[in-house]
Design an enzyme around this catalytic site. Structure first.
Site, PDB file in Angstrom:
ATOM      1  N   THR A  50       0.880  -1.180   0.170  1.00  0.00           N
ATOM      2  CA  THR A  50      -0.089  -0.027  -0.054  1.00  0.00           C
ATOM      3  C   THR A  50       0.826   1.419   0.166  1.00  0.00           C
ATOM      4  O   THR A  50       0.694   2.418  -0.740  1.00  0.00           O
ATOM      5  CB  THR A  50      -0.922  -0.016   1.391  1.00  0.00           C
ATOM      6  OG1 THR A  50      -1.639  -1.228   1.093  1.00  0.00           O
ATOM      7  CG2 THR A  50      -1.791   1.181   1.026  1.00  0.00           C
ATOM      8  N   HIS A 102       2.069   1.871  -3.478  1.00  0.00           N
ATOM      9  CA  HIS A 102       0.832   2.504  -4.302  1.00  0.00           C
ATOM     10  C   HIS A 102       0.751   4.023  -3.830  1.00  0.00           C
ATOM     11  O   HIS A 102       0.599   4.806  -4.893  1.00  0.00           O
ATOM     12  CB  HIS A 102      -0.552   1.888  -3.868  1.00  0.00           C
ATOM     13  CG  HIS A 102      -0.632   0.408  -4.542  1.00  0.00           C
ATOM     14  ND1 HIS A 102      -0.690   0.421  -5.979  1.00  0.00           N
ATOM     15  CD2 HIS A 102      -0.889  -0.650  -3.935  1.00  0.00           C
ATOM     16  CE1 HIS A 102      -0.939  -0.731  -6.480  1.00  0.00           C
ATOM     17  NE2 HIS A 102      -1.095  -1.523  -4.905  1.00  0.00           N
ATOM     18  N   CYS A 107     -16.724   1.758   8.294  1.00  0.00           N
ATOM     19  CA  CYS A 107     -17.100   2.767   9.437  1.00  0.00           C
ATOM     20  C   CYS A 107     -17.169   4.129   8.549  1.00  0.00           C
ATOM     21  O   CYS A 107     -16.095   4.509   7.951  1.00  0.00           O
ATOM     22  CB  CYS A 107     -16.103   2.917  10.605  1.00  0.00           C
ATOM     23  SG  CYS A 107     -16.670   4.028  11.725  1.00  0.00           S
ATOM     24  N   GLU A 115       3.896 -17.401 -10.162  1.00  0.00           N
ATOM     25  CA  GLU A 115       4.893 -16.444 -10.103  1.00  0.00           C
ATOM     26  C   GLU A 115       5.706 -16.501 -11.209  1.00  0.00           C
ATOM     27  O   GLU A 115       6.640 -17.600 -11.354  1.00  0.00           O
ATOM     28  CB  GLU A 115       5.412 -16.626  -8.697  1.00  0.00           C
ATOM     29  CG  GLU A 115       6.615 -15.720  -8.429  1.00  0.00           C
ATOM     30  CD  GLU A 115       6.187 -14.286  -8.648  1.00  0.00           C
ATOM     31  OE1 GLU A 115       6.902 -13.674  -9.437  1.00  0.00           O
ATOM     32  OE2 GLU A 115       5.263 -13.693  -8.033  1.00  0.00           O
ATOM     33  N   GLY A 129      -5.549  -8.203  -4.003  1.00  0.00           N
ATOM     34  CA  GLY A 129      -4.516  -7.222  -4.674  1.00  0.00           C
ATOM     35  C   GLY A 129      -5.413  -6.147  -4.860  1.00  0.00           C
ATOM     36  O   GLY A 129      -6.462  -6.016  -5.470  1.00  0.00           O
TER      37      GLY A 129
END
Length: 342
Positions: free
Chosen positions: A42, A45, A106, A195, A262
């Site tokens: 993350t 990204h 939430c 992979e 992913g």
């Protein structure tokens, strides 16, 4: 002390390591002195501008471990100096979703290092109710792995994998490798990994994969061969590519399940044949972050040596070199995890 060193992502691709104000500590908060913080997919990204770009400038980092530096006036269950980790998912604590440990839904949800400043810094402030004491015998490099392991713990729960079920894992990068190890712990068999990198394929075998496919043209036939011609009970997509999500639906058996893990781009879509999904009774479930009891279970598993972690703890960079750490990630496929030493 009013300031601290922090790595601020000023814009996609560019960190500034500089002095910033020390985080505020409210009555119910704890200030954590960060020792180690791992680089997550993350974070990559965010670094590349593909996720949470509207939050920049931001101090990323959420896979952290440290010690309690100070606590707010309402906090009595934490001791200054104690070794700790923290759940990074901050909900209101009382809504329908928080009660069900579905905090990402939430309406008030925030995430440390993603929607608010995180732990690529000397200190990070979090609600004390989310701070988890850790064994004093555990090293910080191990404790900084609790959050990513919690993610695969939750993914296994969401997928409902049980003994003897066949699982295909698409991608054997850092999180894919953890998925392999998690699937072994819950009794999946066979574990089939796709992979393309020979180096990471070898690491997947060492992590416990029963078969690793490196030839894209052989994926479908090999999965059928290892699953009695049916297809897999569960396919976990751990890369974040629409083409692989499409392949995941092609690899599950009738009645099978796609575990969506992913992260793709915000506008990426995959066409699903609805009638086929209905008639075959297929399903898909999303999962991306460990929270609540997932964190405690991950800490227990790591503390008792249930995961092979050497490839996750060998690469470490000082905070001052965080730009180099991110810039060199693609050239270091053998380092499944890079940690920043604060």
């Amino acid at each position: 002390m009013d300031t601290m060193k922090a790595a601020v992502l000023a814009e996609p691709g560019r960190f500034e390591v500089k002095d910033v104000p020390l985080p505020q500590v409210g009555p119910g908060d704890a200030l954590i002195k960060v020792e180690r913080c791992g680089i997550c997919g993350t974070d990559i990204h965010i670094f590349n501008g593909h996720y949470a770009a509207d939050k920049l400038p931001l101090v990323p980092g959420h896979e952290f471990a440290g010690t309690v530096a100070t606590v707010g006036s309402d906090v009595s269950h934490l001791s200054v100096g104690a070794k700790v980790i923290a759940d990074i998912n901050i909900g209101c604590g009382h809504c329908y979703y928080c009660r069900r440990n579905e905090i990402l839904n939430c309406a008030e949800m925030q995430q440390v290092g993603i929607t608010r400043d995180g732990a690529f810094a000397e200190y990070v402030s979090v609600p004390a109710r989310l701070v988890i004491p850790a064994p004093e015998s555990a090293g910080f490099e191990l404790l900084a792995l609790v959050e990513p392991v919690a993610c695969v713990v939750r993914a296994a729960r969401k997928a409902g994998v049980s003994f003897g079920q066949s699982v295909v894992i698409l991608g054997a990068g850092p999180i894919g490798n953890l998925h392999i190890q998690m699937m072994r712990l819950v009794g999946a068999a066979p574990i089939i990994v796709v992979e393309l990198s020979e180096e990471r394929a070898a690491m997947a075998r060492a992590a416990g994969a029963d078969v690793v496919i490196t030839d894209p043209a052989a994926v479908g036939a090999t999965v059928r061969e290892w699953t009695g011609g049916r297809g897999a009970d569960v396919v976990i997509e751990s890369v974040g590519l629409p083409a692989l999500y499409k392949q995941a639906f092609e690899l599950i058996r009738p009645g099978g399940h796609v575990a969506a893990f992913g992260l793709t781009g915000p506008d990426d879509t995959v066409a699903v044949n609805i009638l086929d999904t209905i008639l075959r009774e297929n399903s898909i479930k999303g999962s991306v972050a460990g929270m609540g009891e997932d964190m405690h279970d991950a800490l227990t598993l790591l503390s008792h040596g249930r995961f092979k972690v050497d490839a996750f703890t060998s690469a470490a960079y000082p905070l001052a070199s965080i730009q180099d750490a991110f810039d060199s990630l693609a050239a270091r496929p053998g380092d499944l995890k890079t940690q920043i030493v604060i």
